[in-house]
Design an enzyme around this catalytic site. Structure first.
Site, short mmCIF file in Angstrom:
data_model
loop_
_atom_site.label_atom_id
_atom_site.label_comp_id
_atom_site.label_asym_id
_atom_site.label_seq_id
_atom_site.Cartn_x
_atom_site.Cartn_y
_atom_site.Cartn_z
N TYR A 134 -12.16 -3.18 -3.74
CA TYR A 134 -12.87 -3.13 -2.42
C TYR A 134 -14.21 -3.15 -2.52
CZ TYR A 134 -8.23 -2.20 -0.30
OH TYR A 134 -6.61 -2.31 0.18
N HIS A 172 -1.89 -5.53 1.58
CA HIS A 172 -3.15 -6.33 1.18
C HIS A 172 -2.81 -7.56 1.03
CE1 HIS A 172 -7.07 -7.46 -0.29
NE2 HIS A 172 -6.39 -8.06 -1.52
N ASN A 210 -1.83 -0.04 6.99
CA ASN A 210 -1.32 -1.47 7.44
C ASN A 210 -0.37 -2.29 6.50
OD1 ASN A 210 -3.45 -2.29 5.87
ND2 ASN A 210 -4.48 -3.40 7.71
N GLU A 245 -9.22 -10.42 -7.92
CA GLU A 245 -8.31 -9.39 -7.52
C GLU A 245 -6.92 -9.56 -8.51
OE1 GLU A 245 -7.29 -9.75 -3.70
OE2 GLU A 245 -9.32 -9.15 -2.92
N LYS A 289 0.80 -1.23 0.06
CA LYS A 289 0.07 0.10 -0.01
C LYS A 289 0.84 1.04 -0.03
CE LYS A 289 -3.67 -2.38 2.41
NZ LYS A 289 -4.69 -2.27 3.57
P1 DAT Z 1 -7.69 -7.09 5.65
O1 DAT Z 1 -6.77 -5.94 4.77
O2 DAT Z 1 -6.87 -7.45 6.72
O3 DAT Z 1 -8.11 -8.17 4.62
P2 DAT Z 1 -10.23 -5.82 5.37
O4 DAT Z 1 -10.52 -6.44 4.38
O5 DAT Z 1 -11.42 -6.12 6.50
O6 DAT Z 1 -8.81 -6.03 6.18
O7 DAT Z 1 -10.26 -4.20 5.31
C1 DAT Z 1 -9.77 -3.61 4.35
C2 DAT Z 1 -8.59 -2.78 4.66
O8 DAT Z 1 -9.45 -1.43 5.34
C3 DAT Z 1 -8.02 -3.06 5.99
O9 DAT Z 1 -6.61 -3.53 5.55
C4 DAT Z 1 -7.66 -1.90 6.94
C5 DAT Z 1 -9.12 -1.01 6.53
N1 DAT Z 1 -9.97 -1.43 7.84
C6 DAT Z 1 -10.49 -2.23 7.72
N2 DAT Z 1 -11.37 -2.42 8.92
C7 DAT Z 1 -11.27 -0.98 9.49
C8 DAT Z 1 -11.93 -0.44 10.59
N3 DAT Z 1 -12.85 -0.72 11.38
N4 DAT Z 1 -11.26 0.87 10.74
C9 DAT Z 1 -10.51 1.44 10.04
N5 DAT Z 1 -9.77 0.87 8.66
C10 DAT Z 1 -10.34 -0.41 8.42
MG MG Z 2 -9.46 -7.91 3.02
#
Ligand code: DAT
Ligand code: MG
Length: 139
Positions: free
Chosen positions: A51, A121, A118, A132, A11
């Site tokens: 997304y 991805h 973070n 994807e 990212k």
């Molecule tokens: P991951 O990347 O671990 O698969 P995800 O698909 O649930 O997590 O979410 C996509 C991204 O969105 C994630 O890497 C960081 C952000 N994100 C997820 N949940 C969040 C939250 N509750 N508050 C803020 N950002 C969040």
């Molecule tokens: Mg995810």
């Protein structure tokens, strides 16, 4: 499946902090192969496809804005159980609680932003990986 593939993104926070090599090193050190790699500036339509599962969530718009804020690196990695294995290397979504030893646990923290930044991805299922990879590597 020996040739299972996953889509990994470094990212904008990972690219701007100079962590592309660190992420690739962890993928390779674990024993997965790098099948494809490109750097790009993702546009809104590409990120809306990527997304789509998060449309309507409070962090959706901040997430799209963050992912457009700078270049990203898209990687296809492969190996037996690579989808599960890279998720394990990445660590928990929230970097504050991601285990030390993981990419997120070692290299990221909560900056207090609307979207969690973070570093990486990783696809979460074979269906997500196929979808994807097609988005980032359409050829
Ligand atoms: P991951 O990347 O671990 O698969 P995800 O698909 O649930 O997590 O979410 C996509 C991204 O969105 C994630 O890497 C960081 C952000 N994100 C997820 N949940 C969040 C939250 N509750 N508050 C803020 N950002 C969040
Ligand atoms: Mg995810």
């Amino acid at each position: 499946m020996q040739n299972e593939q996953t889509l990994i993104l470094v990212k904008p926070d990972g690219v701007s902090r100079g962590l592309v090599g660190e992420v690739i090193s962890r993928i390779e050190s674990k024993g997965y192969a790098i099948d494809a790699l490109r750097m790009l500036n993702a546009d809104r339509s590409l990120l809306e496809q990527h997304y789509e599962e998060h449309v309507g969530k409070v962090f959706y718009e901040p997430l799209v804005e963050f992912m457009m804020s700078g270049p990203i690196v898209a990687i296809v990695a492969s190996g037996n159980r690579v989808i599960e294995g890279f998720r394990s290397l990445a660590g928990a979504t929230d970097p504050t609680v991601a285990a030390p030893g993981t990419i997120r646990g070692d290299l990221a923290r909560d900056q207090g932003t609307k979207v969690v930044q973070n570093i990486v991805h990783g696809s979460d299922s074979p269906e997500s990986a196929a979808r994807e990879i097609q988005i980032f590597f359409p050829q």
